[in-house]
Design an enzyme around this catalytic site. Structure first.
Site, PDB file in Angstrom:
ATOM      1  CG  ASP A 167      -0.219   0.063   2.534  1.00  0.00           C
ATOM      2  OD1 ASP A 167       0.763  -0.704   2.710  1.00  0.00           O
ATOM      3  OD2 ASP A 167      -0.613   0.859   3.417  1.00  0.00           O
ATOM      4  CD  GLU A 242       4.219   0.734   6.782  1.00  0.00           C
ATOM      5  OE1 GLU A 242       5.012   1.108   7.675  1.00  0.00           O
ATOM      6  OE2 GLU A 242       3.891   1.457   5.809  1.00  0.00           O
TER       7      GLU A 242
END
Length: 548
Positions: A167, A242
């Protein structure tokens, strides 16, 4: 060298002797394994009478010396670097912004792409459900699944767990990017040799962390393409949240600790950067406690012409509270805050003396003329090894252009403290609240004040004498020809401590990014050189860690 290998008309490069159609003896020669310029057997006059075991061993030695397996992997990586850049371009094109609910489908698609990539390498994959997320609006959306992958299950091999995330932080061209952040663009090419090009690969996620994740998978693919057996078993932990607090990951680690993680020997993370242009191993990060202070003086904003001088202003109280936290030298004024800091030993300080770090370049990069500390060692120690306090902003105050004569009814100050071993977030929170309540009481203000801890995480530190760090050092030396720097990170990467604390396994950070990669900022980039040599580094690490 070849001439030294012939004696008594015996060909040392002959695996077998064959009869050709004329009845003459001809050598089926392996000399081309050693020297491509030699195309015929140096000995064609007489069929060798014997091939001793010693000669056979010498031949094998020459062949291995000529092209060691890892060198073949490195060559394959060099030859396929354009393919690797194309793969990264495809991944960058997926706008996997975890903090943006409208992009959640993109994040989920990104996780599926990662899973399919591992499957093509022959691995097994579980897209693990970690629950849902409730938005401020009350809407419920699914969290992206965590990819848990396995490749190899030989009980006689070391098992390595690889963590990464795919991400990214939000990015828009209008935010100041020079190129489309989701269209990987290579520019700043400086080396124009036909077989070597060093440019910068611009795109959101190129350095943090899609590039490093792909580099691991490409390193594995290189071994397989050459039909070389992977020297270790591998397990993959790739997540898609994250950048938004790794929601759901801690619970997953605990749930899978006795199963998926039980036979992992080492865990390696590539989600950080070097300190300079010199490759590094990261063995520690600071923790973080983020606080808010809220002060309220009225139930509505007030006109300073009508009410100024008649009320205890919330902003005045807040400024006084923030000013009481740290002095002009950076020293934190909260009593007892450093009581749990692990004392610095002489042996540890020596590590900082060897680190390559240019103070003038550092000042130039951040645009300042003077730092809080004068020496390289002191700057690095206060950046990594000692706690620090930073004031981040004030919410509710007027901050727009022009003049506005308002007394804000409520203001919220935001500050954080970076923690180091062995500081505890809960203990620190109590110290902060006790101190600020005392400062506020001493002011005699009738306003309402409250302090809250928004989030807290502990520091992480590993043992640099661990076998995994030895393997990392050797891998860096093999690829880059230099000794690895041992560094810490001043920031916070909670997953490092979570993995180490939950699994009780050795954790190491093996970065391939440069300090100027601008992660989280405009024009994030990863140099082609770091991307390709980083792939070699991961291959070398796999080979080196297998020796333990």
């Amino acid at each position: 060298m070849l001439a030294q290998c012939f004696s008594s008309n015996v060909c040392l490069f002959n695996w077998r002797a064959d009869e050709d159609k004329t009845g003459r003896t001809a050598c089926s020669c392996a000399v081309t394994l050693i020297c491509d310029s030699v195309r015929t057997c140096p000995c064609e006059t007489e069929r060798p009478t014997h091939l001793t075991f010693a000669i056979f061993s010498l031949l094998l030695h020459f062949a291995m010396q000529a092209s060691p397996p890892l060198d073949q992997v490195f060559q394959y990586i060099d030859e396929h670097q354009d393919d690797y850049v194309q793969h990264l371009k495809e991944w960058i094109g997926i706008q996997s912004e975890s903090s943006n609910p409208t992009k959640r489908d993109d994040v989920i698609r990104m996780m599926q792409v990662v899973g399919e990539t591992i499957k093509r390498l022959g691995g097994t994959v579980e897209l693990t459900d970690v629950g849902n997320e409730e938005l401020p609006s009350g809407k419920i959306i699914p969290l992206p699944p965590v990819v848990l992958g396995k490749l190899g299950k030989d009980p006689n091999k070391t098992t390595v767990g690889i963590y990464g995330h795919v991400d990214v932080q939000p990015a828009r061209f209008e935010d100041g990017w020079s190129t489309d952040p989701y269209l990987l663009t290579e520019k700043d090419v400086t080396a124009l040799l036909s077989e070597s090009r060093e440019g910068n690969l611009y795109g959101r996620g190129s350095s943090d962390d899609k590039g490093p994740v792909l580099a691991w998978l490409h390193a594995i693919e290189a071994f397989q393409a050459l039909k070389q057996e992977l020297p270790v078993n591998l397990k993959f932990i790739f997540e898609g949240m994250e950048e938004s607090g790794s929601k759901g990951l801690d619970e997953l680690l605990k749930a899978k600790n006795e199963t998926f993680f039980s036979n992992i020997d080492y865990i390696v993370i590539s989600d950080s950067a070097w300190l300079s242009k010199k490759p590094a191993l990261t063995y520690g990060t600071r923790g973080l406690c983020y606080f808010i202070i809220e002060v309220q003086c009225a139930n509505q904003d007030l006109h300073s012409g009508l009410y100024g001088g008649t009320v205890h202003e919330a902003m005045t109280d807040l400024i006084a509270l923030l000013d009481s936290l740290v002095n002009s030298t950076g020293y934190i004024l909260i009593p007892g805050i450093d009581s749990d800091v692990v004392p610095l030993t002489n042996e540890e300080r020596v590590l900082y003396e060897a680190i390559e770090f240019n103070l003038e370049a550092f000042k130039h990069t951040i645009g300042t003329t003077e730092l809080l500390h004068k020496t390289k060692e002191d700057v690095l120690l206060h950046r990594w090894r000692f706690p620090s306090l930073s004031i981040h902003g004030i919410e509710g105050a007027f901050s727009g252009p022009g003049a506005k004569t308002v007394i804000p009814a409520k203001v919220t100050g935001k500050f954080s403290i970076r923690l180091v071993p062995n500081m505890d977030p809960d203990k620190l929170s109590n110290q902060v609240m006790t101190y600020l309540n005392g400062v506020f009481a001493a002011r005699g203000s009738p306003n309402q004040m409250q302090v809250a801890l928004e989030s807290g995480s502990k520091a992480w530190v590993a043992h640099v004498t661990d076998k995994q760090y030895d393997a990392g050092r050797r891998a860096i030396s093999k690829v880059f020809g230099v000794e690895a720097e041992l560094i810490r990170e001043g920031g916070t990467i909670p997953v490092a401590r979570s993995l180490q604390h939950t699994t009780q396994k050795s954790v190491m950070m093996l970065p391939i990014g440069s300090p100027d990669d601008r992660i989280h900022s405009q024009d994030e980039k990863l140099s082609r050189d770091n991307y390709i040599n980083g792939t070699k580094l991961f291959a070398a690490y796999i080979a080196e860690i297998s020796q333990h």
